[in-house]
Structure formats: structure tokens, C-alpha cells
Enzyme design. Structure first.
Site, mmCIF file in Angstrom:
data_model
loop_
_atom_site.group_PDB
_atom_site.id
_atom_site.type_symbol
_atom_site.label_atom_id
_atom_site.label_comp_id
_atom_site.label_asym_id
_atom_site.label_seq_id
_atom_site.Cartn_x
_atom_site.Cartn_y
_atom_site.Cartn_z
ATOM 1 C CB SER A 211 -1.014 0.067 1.174
ATOM 2 O OG SER A 211 -0.562 0.772 2.140
ATOM 3 C CE LYS A 212 0.445 6.762 -4.753
ATOM 4 N NZ LYS A 212 -0.301 7.562 -5.639
#
Ligand code: GLU
Length: 446
Positions: A211-212
Site C-alpha cells: 500500500s502507498k
């Protein structure tokens, strides 16, 4: 083989893996690598972002065989495809409340939906996933043209692949569920879909999807921190694929030679930052000293606080081999060598506390000042003098040298001390030892 990124000013490592697999496959079978910029989202689309994609792909060693295609320049073609779907009855117009509207002419304010056929099973052979089937009854009449007058991703992506003559589309697993829609869409347009291969999901150490927010996923950030492109590409190539002989660290030419698309597996692939760091260390150590220094230059130049008269190339050259053994990224180099060039050792409160907090620190520094006033100025002599000093204080060398290291370099961790301390003048070493000793009196660390 094609890579079809959206230019958002950021290249995800997962996208880079997709690009690389397409490229490796193209090179391994003698196919063509195509690039399409999916820039139809005007709010996010920025010209610099396109340059960043070219730049980062090139950095990774990926090239392409034709001028990139810009999806934004193909609007008329997308409109034409939607109009033909409307004309054949495969799609219908609808209003803002999703009510079907009679007619076949696109008009502002009206969207177009694909008419999902009832009772169909859509199957296709994914090179990675094997046979995949979806029931058309589980799929909705999806939008192909927005009321604002633009094509949707599915429509544009499908039409462009066919028009570009894409035979094989290697892409992320997240796009798998859209494929049955694309197949029906292309069937209605009377054309064949490409062969698909959906690469496994990338996960982090907790086996969660990258995930960013949680993970470092920007390829550009890795480059900025001093990862070598060879190491990054080598690591990315192993995310979903592995060579038969299990030799993981190897030149890209060998990976291309060994790669078989059919060997890509479905299991989630661990984007292992520790392994990447290890790879990077291995690749850094394999560089010649000259090459290491050349590649490190951007990270050295960045430390603008260095007075130019102190950045002596001969000192850097002398230190390069020992630093090269230690660093994991080129960005680390500054931390290892800055103390040699700064007017004073860099301030590192944790290191100061750790090394100077002991009761023996003042006596050790006093002894070091006396010792290094007369010791021969070679690494061996500096080492021997430190061994004798340690013995006088009943300490192991590591403990005894800690205050000396911090007095000279600022940090508890750094390059081999004796090799590097003699790169400073004796007078400078004594000055730093005395400064540390005075500071200990003024502000005891313990
Ligand atoms: N443009 C899509 C993306 O950036 C990829 C499309 C594809 O590979 O088919 O995720």
C-alpha cells in the site's frame, strides 16, 4: 508485449515489475515491446509525469520498439468504436438516472452501456492463472462511454490493444476481473483479444498487499536513495518468477535467456525490501572503485554544506574501497565519509550519548590524545596504538575505540576507523579529540 501506465507523477514498483516482465518476455521471444500512455484522466495527467515514466523505465534498462502511443490522441477512434457498438445494438444509451434512452447517436449528457448478454459463460486461458471463467449473469451492463463525452478505461484499453496489434498483455492481477467484459466487448466489435498473463499480487512482509500509505512503493524514491538499477531490476524480475537453477543474483541477459512466461506463478510475491537491500549491496561491491565513485557523485554533491576546499578527491578515492564494502545504498555514502570533509564532525546525539556516556570516556580520550600525538601515521600503527590503549584500560578494542570514533566521525558506526582516520591530518585528529574531551567536561553525557 506492452506496458500501459497512467502518468500520475509516480511509478509504483508493481507497475515497474509489470513493465519489466513485458520487456523480458518481448526480448526472450524476439517480440516487440510497446508503450502506451493511458493519459485520458485530465485531472491527473501531467506532461512531466510522462517524462518520469520514460526516465524511470530507461533507468531500469527497459527500452521500447515504437513511438509511444498516447491514449488521449485516440479519442475519435474510441468514439467510433462506441458508435459501432450502438449501431449493432451491443450497447445502448442511458440518461443520468440510468434509464435506457432510444437512439444510436452519442450526445452530451448521455452515457453508453454495454448490453451484457444473458446466460453466457466467458472463459479464457490466462498464461499465469490457467483457465478463468466468469458468468455473464454476474456482470453488469458496464459503462463504455461517459455522459461527459469520454471513453472509459475498459473501452479505451481494449480498443487500443487491438489497434496496436498487441498479441500479449502482461499486467497486474487487479485487472483480471475486467477481462470477461473486454472479451465480450471485443467479440461485439468482431476482433480477437490479446493473450493475457496476470502477474501475482505484490505483498509486504506482513503478507498484505503493498500500500502507498504503509510501504515504500515509489520506484523513483528507491532511485533517489541510491539503489542501483541493476539490483532493482534483478529483484523485480524475481517477483513471480524464478530461474530453474535458483541462482537469483544474475545479469539481466541471463534472466532474459531463462525466462518462460508459462513459469510465472500465481502465489503472491513478496516485495522484500531487505532482500533488495542485500542485492544492492552485492551489486555495489561488484563495481570497480572508479565506477562506485562515479555513481555516488550525485549523493556527495548533494551535501552542499561541504566546504569545497575540504572535499579532496584523493581522500575520497582512498576511502572508496572500504566504504564500498559497507554501504547498502549509494545514498549511505555521505554518512560514511562526511566527517572527513566537514569542518567539524557531524552532530549525532544518540552516538554521542552511547559512546561518551561511560565513566571511562574521559580517560580514554586523554589517553588517545597522548597516543595519537606520537603514533606513526599509518592504519597499522593507529590500530596497534588503539590495541595497546584498550589493554591499558582493561577494555576490548570495540569499547575502547567508541569514544575515539565518535570524537572523530560523529557516529558510532562508520567505515573502518584506522584506515580512515589517517586520511585526516594528525593535527585535525588531535583537534577533534581535544574538542570532544572539552565537551565532555562541559556537558557530561552520562
Ligand atoms: N493503465 C493501467 C494501469 O496503469 C494498466 C493497463 C493494462 O496493463 O492493461 O494500471
Amino acid at each position: 508485449m506492452r506496458f500501459a501506465p497512467s502518468p500520475t507523477g509516480f511509478l509504483h514498483v508493481g507497475s515497474a515489475r509489470t513493465a519489466l516482465f513485458n520487456w523480458i518476455y518481448a526480448r526472450s521471444v524476439g517480440g516487440r515491446m510497446l508503450l502506451r500512455i493511458e493519459d485520458t484522466d485530465e485531472a491527473r495527467n501531467q506532461p512531466e509525469a510522462v517524462d518520469l515514466i520514460y526516465d524511470l523505465l530507461t533507468w531500469l534498462g527497459i527500452d521500447w520498439d515504437e513511438e509511444p502511443v498516447f491514449q488521449s490522441e485516440r479519442r475519435e477512434r474510441h468514439r467510433e468504436a462506441v458508435e459501432s457498438l450502438l449501431a449493432s445494438g451491443a450497447a445502448y444509451l442511458c440518461d443520468a438516472d440510468n434509464r435506457p434512452v432510444a437512439g444510436t447517436a452519442l450526445r452530451p449528457g448521455l452515457a453508453t452501456r454495454f448490453r451484457m448478454p444473458a446466460g453466457r459463460t466467458v472463459s479464457f486461458d490466462d498464461v499465469v492463472r490457467g483457465e478463468v471463467s466468469f458468468a455473464s449473469d454476474d456482470l453488469e451492463d458496464f459503462v463504455v462511454w461517459r455522459s461527459g463525452g469520454t471513453a472509459t478505461f475498459l473501452l479505451a484499453n481494449a480498443v487500443d490493444d487491438v489497434d496496436m496489434g498487441v498479441t500479449d498483455a502482461i499486467r497486474g492481477e487487479d485487472l483480471l476481473s475486467g477481462v470477461p467484459k473486454v472479451i465480450l466487448l471485443l467479440e461485439a466489435l468482431g476482433v480477437e483479444p490479446p493473450v493475457y498473463a496476470h502477474l501475482p499480487l505484490l505483498v509486504n512482509a506482513a503478507r498484505k498487499k503493498l500500500s502507498k500509505r504503509r510501504d515504500d512503493v515509489s520506484l523513483g524514491d528507491y532511485r533517489a536513495r541510491g539503489y542501483l538499477p541493476e539490483a532493482m531490476a534483478n529483484h523485480l524480475a524475481l517477483l513471480g518468477w524464478g530461474p530453474a537453477d535458483d541462482v537469483e543474483i544474475r545479469p539481466m541477459a541471463e534472466i532474459v535467456e531463462q525466462f518462460r512466461l508459462a513459469d510465472v506463478n500465481r502465489a503472491p510475491a513478496f516485495f522484500d525490501t531487505k532482500k533488495l537491500e542485500h542485492f544492492n549491496g552485492v551489486y555495489i561491491r561488484a563495481l570497480s572503485t572508479g565506477e562506485f565513485l562515479r555513481r555516488s557523485a550525485p549523493w556527495l554533491g548533494e551535501r552542499a554544506s561541504w566546504p569545497p576546499e575540504r572535499t579532496r578527491p584523493e581522500v575520497l578515492e582512498a576511502l572508496a574501497p572500504v566504504v564500498q564494502e559497507k554501504v547498502r545504498t549509494l545514498g549511505d555514502i555521505g554518512r560514511y565519509v562526511d566527517w572527513l570533509f566537514l569542518a567539524d564532525p557531524p552532530e549525532d546525539a544518540d552516538s554521542w550519548k552511547k559512546a561518551m556516556g561511560s565513566e571511562q570516556a574521559p580517560a580514554l580520550l586523554d589517553d588517545a590524545i597522548a597516543t595519537y600525538a606520537t603514533a606513526d601515521w599509518t592504519p597499522e600503527a593507529a590500530h596497534a596504538a588503539a590495541l595497546a590503549l584498550a589493554e591499558r584500560h582493561g577494555l576490548k578494542l570495540g569499547k575502547a575505540q567508541a569514544p575515539i570514533r565518535v570524537a572523530l566521525t560523529g557516529h558510532t558506526v562508520g567505515p573502518p576507523l584506522f584506515e580512515s582516520m589517517v586520511l585526516l591530518d594528525r593535527a585535525e585528529v588531535l583537534r577533534r579529540l581535544r574538542n570532544a574531551r572539552t565537551r565532555l567536561d562541559l556537558e557530561p553525557a552520562g
